[in-house]
Design an enzyme around this catalytic site. Structure first.
Site, PDB file in Angstrom:
ATOM      1  N   GLY A  29     -27.037 -33.330 -77.927  1.00  0.00           N
ATOM      2  CA  GLY A  29     -25.746 -32.840 -77.490  1.00  0.00           C
ATOM      3  C   GLY A  29     -24.760 -33.984 -77.394  1.00  0.00           C
ATOM      4  N   TYR A  30     -23.492 -33.636 -77.366  1.00  0.00           N
ATOM      5  CA  TYR A  30     -22.423 -34.633 -77.390  1.00  0.00           C
ATOM      6  C   TYR A  30     -21.677 -34.638 -76.063  1.00  0.00           C
ATOM      7  CZ  TYR A  30     -23.781 -35.163 -82.108  1.00  0.00           C
ATOM      8  OH  TYR A  30     -24.541 -35.434 -83.217  1.00  0.00           O
ATOM      9  N   LEU A  31     -21.408 -35.860 -75.582  1.00  0.00           N
ATOM     10  CA  LEU A  31     -20.793 -36.039 -74.271  1.00  0.00           C
ATOM     11  C   LEU A  31     -19.275 -36.164 -74.344  1.00  0.00           C
ATOM     12  CD1 LEU A  31     -23.410 -38.487 -72.741  1.00  0.00           C
ATOM     13  CD2 LEU A  31     -23.396 -36.001 -72.716  1.00  0.00           C
TER      14      LEU A  31
END
Length: 157
Positions: A29-31
């Site tokens: 996932g991307y922050l």
């Protein structure tokens, strides 16, 4: 500076499966959604890492990666990601002295299959296997970061 030299291709048939010698499930996932870098948290089996990669398109990019505790990675995936995680199974395939990574995407990115090769130098030669299709290294839609925000299934026909 850490540098990644990588070419990305679509896969045009399933014959690579006969050569696959290992596989691993990934959830990442991307922050952050935009900016000069993508910041990703990834679980690979029982290991986890955080990765910072220059948000540029092409075959050469700055990249940094660090191991983190898996429980912290699970928390980040559950609470901090700005888009749904990308889920895929990666297969490693040896061909003509190189190891290819073939990613078979699941969920909203199915049935996308992409192969990548990492090289040591920009001009390093490599042999294209017969299961390799169009090169998409310069198409930002095929980057995992983009697939998190605009999944393959939403592209339309």
């Amino acid at each position: 500076m850490a540098t990644e030299i990588e070419h990305k291709f679509l896969v045009c048939n399933e014959s690579w499966r006969e050569q696959a010698h290992a596989s691993q499930d990934f959830e990442q996932g991307y922050l952050c959604g935009d900016g000069p870098a993508s910041v990703r948290v990834r679980i690979e089996g029982e290991q986890a890492n955080i990765n910072i990669k220059a948000a540029t398109v092409g075959t050469v990019r700055a990249e940094y990666e660090y191991s983190i505790p898996i429980e912290e990675a699970r928390e980040m995936l559950a609470c901090l990601c700005v888009a749904p995680p990308v889920v895929k199974t990666r297969y490693w395939v040896r061909h003509a002295g190189h190891t290819w990574e073939v990613d078979v995407f699941a969920g909203a990115n199915a049935p996308l299959v992409v192969a990548e090769i990492e090289l040591n130098t920009v001009d390093e030669a490599f042999e294209r296997p017969d299961w390799l299709g169009e090169e998409v290294s310069d198409d930002p839609r095929y980057y995992n970061h983009a697939l998190a925000f605009e999944p393959y299934s939403s592209w339309g026909a």
